[in-house]
Enzyme design. Sequence first.
Site, PDB file in Angstrom:
ATOM      1  N   GLU A 291      -4.844 -59.559  23.548  1.00  0.00           N
ATOM      2  CA  GLU A 291      -5.895 -59.797  24.546  1.00  0.00           C
ATOM      3  C   GLU A 291      -7.254 -59.384  24.013  1.00  0.00           C
ATOM      4  O   GLU A 291      -8.256 -60.080  24.158  1.00  0.00           O
ATOM      5  CB  GLU A 291      -5.602 -58.989  25.829  1.00  0.00           C
ATOM      6  CG  GLU A 291      -4.316 -59.366  26.528  1.00  0.00           C
ATOM      7  CD  GLU A 291      -3.114 -58.571  26.041  1.00  0.00           C
ATOM      8  OE1 GLU A 291      -3.010 -58.309  24.820  1.00  0.00           O
ATOM      9  OE2 GLU A 291      -2.267 -58.226  26.870  1.00  0.00           O
TER      10      GLU A 291
ATOM     11  N   CYS B 138      -6.567 -52.855  27.472  1.00  0.00           N
ATOM     12  CA  CYS B 138      -6.999 -54.261  27.583  1.00  0.00           C
ATOM     13  C   CYS B 138      -7.511 -54.570  28.990  1.00  0.00           C
ATOM     14  O   CYS B 138      -8.484 -55.306  29.150  1.00  0.00           O
ATOM     15  CB  CYS B 138      -5.867 -55.203  27.199  1.00  0.00           C
ATOM     16  SG  CYS B 138      -5.534 -55.186  25.422  1.00  0.00           S
TER      17      CYS B 138
ATOM     18  N   CYS C 109      -1.896 -54.078  28.488  1.00  0.00           N
ATOM     19  CA  CYS C 109      -1.925 -52.610  28.495  1.00  0.00           C
ATOM     20  C   CYS C 109      -3.193 -52.130  29.221  1.00  0.00           C
ATOM     21  O   CYS C 109      -4.111 -52.916  29.492  1.00  0.00           O
ATOM     22  CB  CYS C 109      -1.868 -52.063  27.063  1.00  0.00           C
ATOM     23  SG  CYS C 109      -3.450 -52.135  26.194  1.00  0.00           S
TER      24      CYS C 109
ATOM     25  N   ASN D  39      -1.650 -60.071  18.447  1.00  0.00           N
ATOM     26  CA  ASN D  39      -1.702 -58.651  18.103  1.00  0.00           C
ATOM     27  C   ASN D  39      -1.627 -58.475  16.596  1.00  0.00           C
ATOM     28  O   ASN D  39      -0.987 -59.253  15.887  1.00  0.00           O
ATOM     29  CB  ASN D  39      -0.652 -57.818  18.845  1.00  0.00           C
ATOM     30  CG  ASN D  39       0.769 -58.307  18.716  1.00  0.00           C
ATOM     31  OD1 ASN D  39       1.020 -59.494  18.497  1.00  0.00           O
ATOM     32  ND2 ASN D  39       1.719 -57.411  18.843  1.00  0.00           N
ATOM     33  N   ILE D  40      -2.335 -57.472  16.123  1.00  0.00           N
ATOM     34  CA  ILE D  40      -2.481 -57.218  14.686  1.00  0.00           C
ATOM     35  C   ILE D  40      -2.222 -55.724  14.461  1.00  0.00           C
ATOM     36  O   ILE D  40      -3.028 -54.884  14.883  1.00  0.00           O
ATOM     37  CB  ILE D  40      -3.903 -57.592  14.204  1.00  0.00           C
ATOM     38  CG1 ILE D  40      -4.222 -59.052  14.579  1.00  0.00           C
ATOM     39  CG2 ILE D  40      -4.028 -57.372  12.693  1.00  0.00           C
ATOM     40  CD1 ILE D  40      -5.690 -59.424  14.429  1.00  0.00           C
ATOM     41  N   GLU D  41      -1.090 -55.416  13.846  1.00  0.00           N
ATOM     42  CA  GLU D  41      -0.723 -54.003  13.661  1.00  0.00           C
ATOM     43  C   GLU D  41      -1.209 -53.481  12.315  1.00  0.00           C
ATOM     44  O   GLU D  41      -1.753 -54.227  11.496  1.00  0.00           O
ATOM     45  CB  GLU D  41       0.795 -53.862  13.844  1.00  0.00           C
ATOM     46  CG  GLU D  41       1.191 -54.261  15.257  1.00  0.00           C
ATOM     47  CD  GLU D  41       2.663 -54.087  15.576  1.00  0.00           C
ATOM     48  OE1 GLU D  41       3.468 -53.872  14.645  1.00  0.00           O
ATOM     49  OE2 GLU D  41       2.997 -54.164  16.771  1.00  0.00           O
TER      50      GLU D  41
ATOM     51  N   CYS E 247      -4.401 -55.272  20.260  1.00  0.00           N
ATOM     52  CA  CYS E 247      -3.612 -56.157  21.128  1.00  0.00           C
ATOM     53  C   CYS E 247      -4.159 -57.587  21.079  1.00  0.00           C
ATOM     54  O   CYS E 247      -5.346 -57.812  20.796  1.00  0.00           O
ATOM     55  CB  CYS E 247      -3.691 -55.675  22.573  1.00  0.00           C
ATOM     56  SG  CYS E 247      -2.813 -54.146  22.907  1.00  0.00           S
TER      57      CYS E 247
HETATM   58  N1  THU Z   1       0.672 -55.629  22.758  1.00  0.00           N
HETATM   59  C1  THU Z   1      -0.227 -56.635  22.973  1.00  0.00           C
HETATM   60  O1  THU Z   1      -0.754 -57.222  22.011  1.00  0.00           O
HETATM   61  N2  THU Z   1      -0.518 -56.969  24.250  1.00  0.00           N
HETATM   62  C2  THU Z   1       0.115 -56.466  25.346  1.00  0.00           C
HETATM   63  O2  THU Z   1      -0.161 -56.901  26.447  1.00  0.00           O
HETATM   64  C3  THU Z   1       1.111 -55.401  25.188  1.00  0.00           C
HETATM   65  C4  THU Z   1       1.294 -54.862  23.822  1.00  0.00           C
HETATM   66  C5  THU Z   1       1.056 -55.321  21.368  1.00  0.00           C
HETATM   67  C6  THU Z   1       0.563 -54.037  20.796  1.00  0.00           C
HETATM   68  C7  THU Z   1       1.585 -53.793  19.689  1.00  0.00           C
HETATM   69  O3  THU Z   1       1.207 -54.539  18.551  1.00  0.00           O
HETATM   70  C8  THU Z   1       2.865 -54.403  20.235  1.00  0.00           C
HETATM   71  O4  THU Z   1       2.471 -55.276  21.269  1.00  0.00           O
HETATM   72  C9  THU Z   1       3.845 -53.373  20.775  1.00  0.00           C
HETATM   73  O5  THU Z   1       3.236 -52.530  21.669  1.00  0.00           O
END
Ligand code: THU
Length: 146
Positions: A63, A104, A101, A50-52, A61
């Site tokens: 995935e 995804c 989520c 995941n990359i915010e 996310c």
């Molecule tokens: N996130 C994912 O990368 N995959 C998931 O299955 C659930 C949530 C990430 C998104 C965000 O960067 C962090 O987790 C918190 O929601």
Amino acid sequence: MKLCGQDNTEANRLIESAKEARAFAYTPYSSFTVGAALLTETGEVYTGCNIENAAFTPGNCAERTAIFKAVSEGKRDFTAIAIVGGKEGEELTEGTFCAPCGVCRQVMMEFANPETFRIYLTDGTQVRMYLLKELLPLAFGPKNLE
Ligand code: THU
């Protein structure tokens, strides 16, 4: 849902790759790190984290990072994905699985057969396998537009 035993090579291999990818997660806002490893029909593994983002909504996310990496390299058919996630720097908590989520799940629906696409989740103790059709019932997908 099915529990996976120690001898499930596909699950173990993908979970190991997902754990490695998780180390690259960029999560200054949630401190929740996720790694994913996607298996193509032809046997390649694409990983993602995941990359915010400071503006929040551009974040991605793990995935979708993995899926978009694969699609951008010409792969469009996927058979399985493993997802490992939890609070940065903490052990995984027994009984808590990082499930994909809704967005995804919908992206998986675009490139996978929901009847057979396997989604491996772990809480550090147990490995569970779900089919996409279980996590996205009555899905809307490419077939609806044929
Ligand atoms: N996130 C994912 O990368 N995959 C998931 O299955 C659930 C949530 C990430 C998104 C965000 O960067 C962090 O987790 C918190 O929601």
